[in-house]
Motif scaffolding. Structure first.
Motif, PDB file in Angstrom:
ATOM      1  N   MET A 212      -0.933   1.972 -18.657  1.00  0.00           N
ATOM      2  CA  MET A 212      -2.202   1.737 -17.972  1.00  0.00           C
ATOM      3  C   MET A 212      -2.106   2.149 -16.505  1.00  0.00           C
ATOM      4  O   MET A 212      -3.038   2.767 -15.952  1.00  0.00           O
ATOM      5  N   LEU A 213      -0.973   1.844 -15.880  1.00  0.00           N
ATOM      6  CA  LEU A 213      -0.805   2.206 -14.481  1.00  0.00           C
ATOM      7  C   LEU A 213      -0.740   3.734 -14.328  1.00  0.00           C
ATOM      8  O   LEU A 213      -1.407   4.303 -13.454  1.00  0.00           O
ATOM      9  N   ALA A 214       0.039   4.393 -15.165  1.00  0.00           N
ATOM     10  CA  ALA A 214       0.178   5.845 -15.066  1.00  0.00           C
ATOM     11  C   ALA A 214      -1.163   6.537 -15.301  1.00  0.00           C
ATOM     12  O   ALA A 214      -1.536   7.460 -14.571  1.00  0.00           O
ATOM     13  N   ASP A 215      -1.900   6.096 -16.314  1.00  0.00           N
ATOM     14  CA  ASP A 215      -3.195   6.715 -16.616  1.00  0.00           C
ATOM     15  C   ASP A 215      -4.188   6.519 -15.476  1.00  0.00           C
ATOM     16  O   ASP A 215      -5.002   7.404 -15.174  1.00  0.00           O
ATOM     17  N   THR A 216      -4.137   5.355 -14.839  1.00  0.00           N
ATOM     18  CA  THR A 216      -5.046   5.076 -13.723  1.00  0.00           C
ATOM     19  C   THR A 216      -4.746   6.006 -12.545  1.00  0.00           C
ATOM     20  O   THR A 216      -5.647   6.653 -11.992  1.00  0.00           O
ATOM     21  N   LEU A 217      -3.480   6.092 -12.168  1.00  0.00           N
ATOM     22  CA  LEU A 217      -3.109   6.888 -11.004  1.00  0.00           C
ATOM     23  C   LEU A 217      -3.308   8.389 -11.241  1.00  0.00           C
ATOM     24  O   LEU A 217      -3.648   9.130 -10.327  1.00  0.00           O
ATOM     25  N   LYS A 218      -3.109   8.842 -12.488  1.00  0.00           N
ATOM     26  CA  LYS A 218      -3.307  10.261 -12.803  1.00  0.00           C
ATOM     27  C   LYS A 218      -4.751  10.696 -12.562  1.00  0.00           C
ATOM     28  O   LYS A 218      -5.015  11.852 -12.223  1.00  0.00           O
ATOM     29  N   ASN A 219      -5.658   9.764 -12.748  1.00  0.00           N
ATOM     30  CA  ASN A 219      -7.075  10.108 -12.657  1.00  0.00           C
ATOM     31  C   ASN A 219      -7.712   9.730 -11.324  1.00  0.00           C
ATOM     32  O   ASN A 219      -8.937   9.815 -11.167  1.00  0.00           O
ATOM     33  N   LEU A 220      -6.880   9.324 -10.373  1.00  0.00           N
ATOM     34  CA  LEU A 220      -7.382   9.047  -9.032  1.00  0.00           C
ATOM     35  C   LEU A 220      -7.043  10.219  -8.114  1.00  0.00           C
ATOM     36  O   LEU A 220      -5.971  10.815  -8.220  1.00  0.00           O
ATOM     37  N   PRO A 221      -7.936  10.589  -7.194  1.00  0.00           N
ATOM     38  CA  PRO A 221      -7.595  11.626  -6.212  1.00  0.00           C
ATOM     39  C   PRO A 221      -6.559  11.102  -5.231  1.00  0.00           C
ATOM     40  O   PRO A 221      -6.288   9.898  -5.159  1.00  0.00           O
ATOM     41  N   GLU A 222      -5.970  12.015  -4.479  1.00  0.00           N
ATOM     42  CA  GLU A 222      -4.970  11.633  -3.473  1.00  0.00           C
ATOM     43  C   GLU A 222      -5.616  10.743  -2.411  1.00  0.00           C
ATOM     44  O   GLU A 222      -6.582  11.138  -1.739  1.00  0.00           O
TER      45      GLU A 222
ATOM     46  N   VAL B 115      -2.822  -8.244 -11.392  1.00  0.00           N
ATOM     47  CA  VAL B 115      -2.642  -7.136 -10.446  1.00  0.00           C
ATOM     48  C   VAL B 115      -3.994  -6.466 -10.230  1.00  0.00           C
ATOM     49  O   VAL B 115      -4.681  -6.109 -11.192  1.00  0.00           O
ATOM     50  N   GLU B 116      -4.390  -6.328  -8.954  1.00  0.00           N
ATOM     51  CA  GLU B 116      -5.614  -5.612  -8.617  1.00  0.00           C
ATOM     52  C   GLU B 116      -5.255  -4.390  -7.783  1.00  0.00           C
ATOM     53  O   GLU B 116      -4.585  -4.501  -6.756  1.00  0.00           O
ATOM     54  N   ILE B 117      -5.690  -3.225  -8.257  1.00  0.00           N
ATOM     55  CA  ILE B 117      -5.456  -1.972  -7.539  1.00  0.00           C
ATOM     56  C   ILE B 117      -6.762  -1.571  -6.873  1.00  0.00           C
ATOM     57  O   ILE B 117      -7.788  -1.408  -7.541  1.00  0.00           O
ATOM     58  N   SER B 118      -6.720  -1.398  -5.554  1.00  0.00           N
ATOM     59  CA  SER B 118      -7.926  -1.043  -4.796  1.00  0.00           C
ATOM     60  C   SER B 118      -7.787   0.364  -4.244  1.00  0.00           C
ATOM     61  O   SER B 118      -6.788   0.699  -3.607  1.00  0.00           O
ATOM     62  N   SER B 119      -8.815   1.184  -4.502  1.00  0.00           N
ATOM     63  CA  SER B 119      -8.860   2.537  -3.953  1.00  0.00           C
ATOM     64  C   SER B 119     -10.081   2.648  -3.040  1.00  0.00           C
ATOM     65  O   SER B 119     -10.788   1.665  -2.816  1.00  0.00           O
ATOM     66  N   ASP B 120     -10.346   3.847  -2.525  1.00  0.00           N
ATOM     67  CA  ASP B 120     -11.485   4.037  -1.627  1.00  0.00           C
ATOM     68  C   ASP B 120     -12.810   3.691  -2.293  1.00  0.00           C
ATOM     69  O   ASP B 120     -13.742   3.226  -1.636  1.00  0.00           O
ATOM     70  N   ASN B 121     -12.904   3.925  -3.592  1.00  0.00           N
ATOM     71  CA  ASN B 121     -14.209   3.737  -4.242  1.00  0.00           C
ATOM     72  C   ASN B 121     -14.142   2.900  -5.519  1.00  0.00           C
ATOM     73  O   ASN B 121     -15.010   2.997  -6.374  1.00  0.00           O
TER      74      ASN B 121
ATOM     75  N   THR C  84       0.835  -1.200   0.000  1.00  0.00           N
ATOM     76  CA  THR C  84       0.000   0.000   0.000  1.00  0.00           C
ATOM     77  C   THR C  84       0.869   1.249   0.000  1.00  0.00           C
ATOM     78  O   THR C  84       1.889   1.313   0.693  1.00  0.00           O
ATOM     79  N   ALA C  85       0.454   2.249  -0.791  1.00  0.00           N
ATOM     80  CA  ALA C  85       1.121   3.556  -0.822  1.00  0.00           C
ATOM     81  C   ALA C  85       0.113   4.580  -1.343  1.00  0.00           C
ATOM     82  O   ALA C  85      -0.935   4.213  -1.888  1.00  0.00           O
ATOM     83  N   SER C  86       0.420   5.851  -1.190  1.00  0.00           N
ATOM     84  CA  SER C  86      -0.495   6.885  -1.681  1.00  0.00           C
ATOM     85  C   SER C  86      -0.357   7.043  -3.193  1.00  0.00           C
ATOM     86  O   SER C  86       0.706   6.783  -3.762  1.00  0.00           O
ATOM     87  N   THR C  87      -1.434   7.495  -3.812  1.00  0.00           N
ATOM     88  CA  THR C  87      -1.400   7.683  -5.276  1.00  0.00           C
ATOM     89  C   THR C  87      -0.329   8.691  -5.668  1.00  0.00           C
ATOM     90  O   THR C  87       0.403   8.484  -6.644  1.00  0.00           O
ATOM     91  N   SER C  88      -0.209   9.793  -4.924  1.00  0.00           N
ATOM     92  CA  SER C  88       0.753  10.840  -5.294  1.00  0.00           C
ATOM     93  C   SER C  88       2.184  10.343  -5.173  1.00  0.00           C
ATOM     94  O   SER C  88       3.047  10.691  -5.989  1.00  0.00           O
ATOM     95  N   THR C  89       2.448   9.519  -4.161  1.00  0.00           N
ATOM     96  CA  THR C  89       3.808   9.011  -3.962  1.00  0.00           C
ATOM     97  C   THR C  89       4.248   8.142  -5.134  1.00  0.00           C
ATOM     98  O   THR C  89       5.342   8.313  -5.688  1.00  0.00           O
ATOM     99  N   ILE C  90       3.399   7.204  -5.524  1.00  0.00           N
ATOM    100  CA  ILE C  90       3.753   6.313  -6.637  1.00  0.00           C
ATOM    101  C   ILE C  90       3.763   7.076  -7.953  1.00  0.00           C
ATOM    102  O   ILE C  90       4.649   6.892  -8.794  1.00  0.00           O
TER     103      ILE C  90
END
Length: 375
Positions: free
Chosen positions: A73-83, A97-103, A4-10
């Motif tokens: 795909m990873l960069a585009d996903t993280l760019k469009n997620l909030p912090e 690979v499964e990426i889980s966010s708050d929503n 686990t890490a924050s979207t902005s960090t990665i």
């Protein structure tokens, strides 16, 4: 494997690595970032075989492991997620690979990390510490003049030439030559290496704006630049750089000093009327006046401007490629510049009128044979 890490960090880390990813890689695995976790440290690697960039950050991880994840795909996903914190669940058997966010949850297909090319390990290296500001200046002053001609591989990069007295950063495309010398960068050993312009461009983009020390390690085949939590490894160009010192004229005693911005603005206007193939402009120097003119005979276009200058020497007419001059002047930061000229067929030099005590910037440009035209 789960971490686990924050979207902005990665996102910050992979943004620094993204420039390495080629749009048409030699092998498909290079379309991925390599993620490796060891003792809570996530190491992310991007490579195009010639150049690799590695970043390290701390994450919360339940185990060690590695996976290759599609970069775009990873960069585009993280760019469009909030912090927010995001969790990566990796199935080490299927490489899913499964990426889980708050929503939300996002599934993508990774690849076996074992297929990712190994990063070169350097043996018998020479080392040098250079400040990030000096390195950024050296790249900024020189990179634009590196050659794009694949038939001249030695000129496809930045030549680092150092001895016990000073260090030179040099680029050339046969029409121009830029030499940026640092008197305060002394090394005990002699060093002569050519770093490919792609690697130099990547380095320019990831050098931090805040002052820091950059550790430079190199041998005959590779170089490593390390700072903060980033490391750039690149294969050097195995060619002999031309003897640039012998190209620089020593007797250019016809000196023209003038305001850089005025000359730059003048050239940007005059080149509009020049021949589109040669971009030729004529410099007519008479006493304290520089007349800049151009014409395109095919379309009956012509233009002329007069500029005040401080002139030491005889009257002179000489032609240059205006595009080259514009690019060179754009990469000088002093208020005034001095043109050091000799004869119409000899190379001209452009130097800043004000330079720091420990630096010496010199830009050489070859002339263009003048055609006779008058106003």
């Amino acid at each position: 494997m789960k971490f686990t890490a924050s979207t902005s960090t990665i996102l910050k880390q992979i943004s620094a690595l993204n420039g390495v990813i080629s749009s048409n890689p030699t092998i498909p695995i290079l379309e991925n970032f390599l993620f490796e976790i060891n003792a809570g440290i996530l190491k992310i690697t991007a490579s195009d075989l010639q150049t690799s960039v590695i970043s390290e950050i701390s994450v919360e991880a339940d185990s060690d492991g590695s996976i290759a994840i599609p970069a775009k795909m990873l960069a585009d996903t993280l760019k469009n997620l909030p912090e927010q914190p995001v969790t990566f669940n990796v199935d080490m058997e299927t490489y899913g690979v499964e990426i889980s966010s708050d929503n939300g949850r996002y599934r993508l297909a990774g690849e076996n990390a074992a297929d990712f090319p190994a990063v070169p390990q350097l043996d018998r290296v020479d080392t040098l510490e250079v400040s990030s500001s000096v390195l950024a200046d050296a790249i900024g002053y020189t990179l634009f003049a590196a050659s794009n001609d694949d038939m001249k591989p030695a000129m496809n990069g930045l030549f680092f030439d150092a001895n016990g007295e000073h260090a030179n950063f040099v680029t050339s495309d046969s029409h121009r030559l830029i030499r940026y010398r640092r008197e305060d960068l002394k090394v005990e050993m002699e060093a002569s290496i050519i770093i490919h312009k792609k690697a130099v461009s990547l380095l320019k983009n990831i050098i931090p704006s805040e002052e820091t020390e950059v550790m430079m390690e190199f041998n005959e085949q590779n170089a490593i630049f390390s700072f903060n939590n980033l490391k750039l490894i690149c294969r050097l160009i195995d060619e002999r750089f031309p003897d640039y010192e012998n190209v620089i004229p020593l007797n250019n005693n016809n000196l023209v000093t003038l305001d850089r911005q005025q000359l730059l603005g003048c050239l940007k206007r005059i080149v509009i009327y020049a021949n589109k193939t040669t971009n030729q402009v004529r410099f007519s120097i008479k006493e304290n006046e520089l007349i800049v003119s151009a014409e395109d005979v095919d379309f009956s276009n012509e233009a002329k401007e007069n500029l005040y200058c401080e002139h030491e020497g005889e009257d002179l007419e000489i032609g240059f490629n205006a595009k080259f001059l514009i690019e060179m002047l754009n990469n000088i930061h002093s208020e005034k510049v001095t043109l050091k000229l000799s004869e119409p067929g000899m190379a001209g030099l452009i130097v800043p009128s004000e330079q720091l005590e420990d630096e010496d910037l010199l830009m050489l440009v070859m002339p263009i044979m003048l055609h006779n035209f008058n106003y």
